[in-house]
Design an enzyme around this catalytic site. Structure first.
Site, PDB file in Angstrom:
ATOM      1  N   ARG A 228     -28.206   0.812 -27.307  1.00  0.00           N
ATOM      2  CA  ARG A 228     -29.407   1.525 -27.759  1.00  0.00           C
ATOM      3  C   ARG A 228     -29.282   1.775 -29.258  1.00  0.00           C
ATOM      4  NH1 ARG A 228     -31.979   0.035 -24.108  1.00  0.00           N
ATOM      5  NH2 ARG A 228     -33.068   1.235 -22.516  1.00  0.00           N
ATOM      6  N   HIS A 276     -34.803  -6.897 -28.784  1.00  0.00           N
ATOM      7  CA  HIS A 276     -34.586  -6.259 -27.470  1.00  0.00           C
ATOM      8  C   HIS A 276     -34.724  -7.280 -26.332  1.00  0.00           C
ATOM      9  CE1 HIS A 276     -34.680  -2.137 -25.272  1.00  0.00           C
ATOM     10  NE2 HIS A 276     -34.132  -3.068 -24.497  1.00  0.00           N
TER      11      HIS A 276
HETATM   12  P1  NDP Z   1     -24.070   2.624 -16.814  1.00  0.00           P
HETATM   13  O1  NDP Z   1     -24.633   3.978 -16.611  1.00  0.00           O
HETATM   14  O2  NDP Z   1     -23.658   1.818 -15.621  1.00  0.00           O
HETATM   15  O3  NDP Z   1     -22.762   2.719 -17.746  1.00  0.00           O
HETATM   16  C1  NDP Z   1     -22.696   3.525 -18.862  1.00  0.00           C
HETATM   17  C2  NDP Z   1     -21.264   3.481 -19.402  1.00  0.00           C
HETATM   18  O4  NDP Z   1     -21.222   4.254 -20.597  1.00  0.00           O
HETATM   19  C3  NDP Z   1     -20.241   4.081 -18.428  1.00  0.00           C
HETATM   20  O5  NDP Z   1     -19.021   3.386 -18.497  1.00  0.00           O
HETATM   21  C4  NDP Z   1     -20.076   5.491 -18.973  1.00  0.00           C
HETATM   22  O6  NDP Z   1     -18.835   6.095 -18.706  1.00  0.00           O
HETATM   23  C5  NDP Z   1     -20.192   5.241 -20.456  1.00  0.00           C
HETATM   24  N1  NDP Z   1     -20.550   6.476 -21.147  1.00  0.00           N
HETATM   25  C6  NDP Z   1     -21.682   7.206 -21.030  1.00  0.00           C
HETATM   26  N2  NDP Z   1     -21.622   8.298 -21.806  1.00  0.00           N
HETATM   27  C7  NDP Z   1     -20.427   8.246 -22.432  1.00  0.00           C
HETATM   28  C8  NDP Z   1     -19.775   9.088 -23.363  1.00  0.00           C
HETATM   29  N3  NDP Z   1     -20.337  10.215 -23.801  1.00  0.00           N
HETATM   30  N4  NDP Z   1     -18.556   8.735 -23.794  1.00  0.00           N
HETATM   31  C9  NDP Z   1     -17.964   7.608 -23.343  1.00  0.00           C
HETATM   32  N5  NDP Z   1     -18.521   6.763 -22.449  1.00  0.00           N
HETATM   33  C10 NDP Z   1     -19.739   7.089 -22.012  1.00  0.00           C
HETATM   34  O7  NDP Z   1     -25.116   1.827 -17.687  1.00  0.00           O
HETATM   35  P2  NDP Z   1     -25.371   0.236 -17.752  1.00  0.00           P
HETATM   36  O8  NDP Z   1     -24.067  -0.430 -17.968  1.00  0.00           O
HETATM   37  O9  NDP Z   1     -26.199  -0.183 -16.607  1.00  0.00           O
HETATM   38  O10 NDP Z   1     -26.280   0.143 -19.068  1.00  0.00           O
HETATM   39  C11 NDP Z   1     -25.785   0.558 -20.325  1.00  0.00           C
HETATM   40  C12 NDP Z   1     -26.918   0.620 -21.323  1.00  0.00           C
HETATM   41  O11 NDP Z   1     -27.313  -0.695 -21.702  1.00  0.00           O
HETATM   42  C13 NDP Z   1     -28.225   1.240 -20.811  1.00  0.00           C
HETATM   43  O12 NDP Z   1     -28.155   2.641 -20.794  1.00  0.00           O
HETATM   44  C14 NDP Z   1     -29.231   0.716 -21.821  1.00  0.00           C
HETATM   45  O13 NDP Z   1     -29.299   1.616 -22.908  1.00  0.00           O
HETATM   46  C15 NDP Z   1     -28.617  -0.615 -22.279  1.00  0.00           C
HETATM   47  N6  NDP Z   1     -29.417  -1.772 -21.862  1.00  0.00           N
HETATM   48  C16 NDP Z   1     -29.927  -2.605 -22.827  1.00  0.00           C
HETATM   49  C17 NDP Z   1     -30.647  -3.726 -22.484  1.00  0.00           C
HETATM   50  C18 NDP Z   1     -31.148  -4.661 -23.533  1.00  0.00           C
HETATM   51  O14 NDP Z   1     -31.871  -5.611 -23.224  1.00  0.00           O
HETATM   52  N7  NDP Z   1     -30.784  -4.484 -24.789  1.00  0.00           N
HETATM   53  C19 NDP Z   1     -30.915  -4.067 -21.085  1.00  0.00           C
HETATM   54  C20 NDP Z   1     -30.333  -3.139 -20.148  1.00  0.00           C
HETATM   55  C21 NDP Z   1     -29.611  -2.031 -20.532  1.00  0.00           C
HETATM   56  P3  NDP Z   1     -18.366   6.367 -17.186  1.00  0.00           P
HETATM   57  O15 NDP Z   1     -17.938   4.994 -16.693  1.00  0.00           O
HETATM   58  O16 NDP Z   1     -17.231   7.301 -17.329  1.00  0.00           O
HETATM   59  O17 NDP Z   1     -19.554   6.910 -16.466  1.00  0.00           O
END
Ligand code: NDP
Length: 313
Positions: A228, A276
Site C-alpha cells: 500500500r 495498481h
Molecule cells: P494478510 O493479512 O494475510 O498478511 C498481512 C501480513 O502483514 C501478516 O504477515 C502480518 O503479520 C503482517 N503485519 C500486519 N501488521 C503488521 C505490523 N504492524 N508489523 C509487522 N507485520 C505486520 O494480508 P495479505 O497477504 O493477503 O495482503 C497484504 C496486503 O497486500 C493487503 O493488505 C493489500 O494492502 C496488498 N494487496 C495489494 C494488491 C495489489 O494489486 N497491489 C493486491 C492484493 C493485496 P502477522 O502474520 O503476524 O499477522
C-alpha cells in the site's frame, strides 16, 4: 433456510461475477439466493454481502441482519474506515490473487536482480559484459508474511534467493529467515538488497518506511511496493533515491490513485510506476473462495479470514 446473498460490487461487474458465483455454487453443491442490485432488495433480508469498497453500498446501517461482509479486496482499510459497517468483515483470500502477486514479486525481483533495466535502457553500442550474481548471493526481504507475502517469499526462496521475512507475530515460512518485532525489522532491513513491501495499511504500518528505516537498507538497495502507498514516506523515499542510497523503487500502490500526473514518481529516473496491477481478484477462483465462505456461514460457522478490527487487518 436459504441464505440471501447480495453482490454489492460495481454494476459493470455484476454479470461476470453472478455467472462465476452460480457456476462455483453448482460445482460445490451449495445453494443460496443471489441478488446483484441493492436497489431491488430489502436490506433487512440480506444475510451475507459480497462487497467492493468502490461498489454501490456505502451505508451498511439498513442491513440490520447482515451476518458477514465478504470483501472482494485483500486490503480492507477502505471498508474499515466506514463506521456503518459493523458486521464481521472477511478479507479476500483466493488462489488467483496469490498466484498473481507471486508472479509480480518474482518478476520484478528477478528484473532488479538481473539488472535488466540497464540493458533495456542502454544507449546503442554500450557493451558491458559483467554477469549478474546468482540468486543465492542476493538478499531479499519480504515485509509482511501473510497470504501474499508468505507465498512470494517461499517462491523466492525456491529460486535460491536468501530470503528474509518480517511479520508482527513470528512466522515459520519454509526456506525463509523469519523475524518479528522492531529489532527484527531493523535486522531484516539491514540485510535487504531488495525489499518487498507486502504489509497492509494500518495505523501501525503507516509510514513504516520512513527516513530512518530507509537509511538502514544497504546502500544501493531496491524497493518493490505492491502493498500500500501509505507504507512509504514519499518525501523520504524521494530523498533516498536522489542521494542514490536507494538505487531503485518499483511502486504499484500510492497514497492517491491514480497517481497524479504531476507526482515526481512519474518522471524520476530511479522509479518504475505500475498502476495498481500487482494482482487482482479473479472472478473464477474468487467465486470458489466466496462460495466456500457462504457455505460455512450457512452451516453456522464463522467465515475464514475475519479482520481483526483492533489490528486493522
Ligand atoms: P494478510 O493479512 O494475510 O498478511 C498481512 C501480513 O502483514 C501478516 O504477515 C502480518 O503479520 C503482517 N503485519 C500486519 N501488521 C503488521 C505490523 N504492524 N508489523 C509487522 N507485520 C505486520 O494480508 P495479505 O497477504 O493477503 O495482503 C497484504 C496486503 O497486500 C493487503 O493488505 C493489500 O494492502 C496488498 N494487496 C495489494 C494488491 C495489489 O494489486 N497491489 C493486491 C492484493 C493485496 P502477522 O502474520 O503476524 O499477522
Amino acid at each position: 433456510m436459504t441464505l440471501r446473498v447480495l453482490f454489492a460490487g460495481r454494476p459493470e461487474d455484476r454479470e461476470v461475477w453472478s455467472a462465476a458465483l452460480r457456476a462455483a455454487a453448482e460445482r460445490a453443491g451449495e445453494r443460496f439466493a443471489l441478488e446483484t442490485d441493492p436497489a431491488r432488495v430489502d436490506p433487512a433480508a440480506v444475510d451475507v454481502m459480497i462487497v467492493d469498497p468502490k461498489g454501490p453500498v456505502r451505508d451498511f446501517g439498513p442491513y440490520v441482519n447482515l451476518r458477514a461482509a465478504l470483501s472482494m479486496w485483500a486490503g480492507v482499510e477502505a471498508l474499515l474506515a466506514n463506521p456503518t459497517l459493523k458486521a464481521p468483515l472477511a478479507r479476500m483470500v483466493e488462489r488467483g490473487m496469490t498466484e498473481g502477486m507471486t508472479e509480480y514479486v518474482v518478476g520484478h525481483v528477478m528484473r532488479i536482480h538481473l539488472g535488466m533495466d540497464a540493458h533495456l535502457f542502454a544507449p546503442p553500442g554500450r557493451w558491458d559484459p559483467t554477469p549478474p550474481p546468482l540468486a543465492r548471493q542476493r538478499h531479499v526481504a519480504v515485509l509482511g508474511l501473510g497470504e501474499l507475502g508468505a507465498a512470494a517469499a517461499e517462491a523466492l526462496a525456491r529460486l535460491r534467493f536468501v530470503v528474509h521475512g518480517w511479520s508482527r507475530r513470528l512466522r515459520d515460512v519454509p526456506g525463509v529467515i523469519c523475524r518479528a518485532g522492531s529489532e527484527g525489522l531493523e535486522e531484516t532491513l539491514r540485510a535487504a538488497q531488495i525489499a518487498v513491501l507486502l504489509l497492509p495499511a494500518t495505523p501501525a504500518t503507516a509510514g513504516i518506511m520512513d527516513a530512518r528505516r530507509l537509511a538502514l537498507l544497504p546502500r544501493g538497495a531496491a524497493i518493490v511496493n505492491p502493498g500500500r502507498g501509505a507504507l512509504i514516506d514519499d518525501d523520504a523515499l524521494l530523498a533516498a533515491l536522489d542521494s542514490g542510497h536507494v538505487a531503485h523503487a518499483t511502486l504499484d500502490v500510492f497514497r492517491h490513485e491514480p497517481l497524479p500526473p504531476e507526482h515526481p514518481y512519474w518522471t524520476h529516473p530511479r522509479v518504475l510506476v505500475t498502476p495498481h496491477i500487482a494482482s487482482a481478484t479473479r472472478p473464477d477462483t474468487a467465486a470458489e473462495a466466496l462460495v466456500a465462505q457462504i457455505g460455512r456461514i450457512a452451516r453456522g460457522a464463522p467465515p475464514l479470514h475475519v479482520v481483526d478490527r483492533a489490528q486493522g487487518y
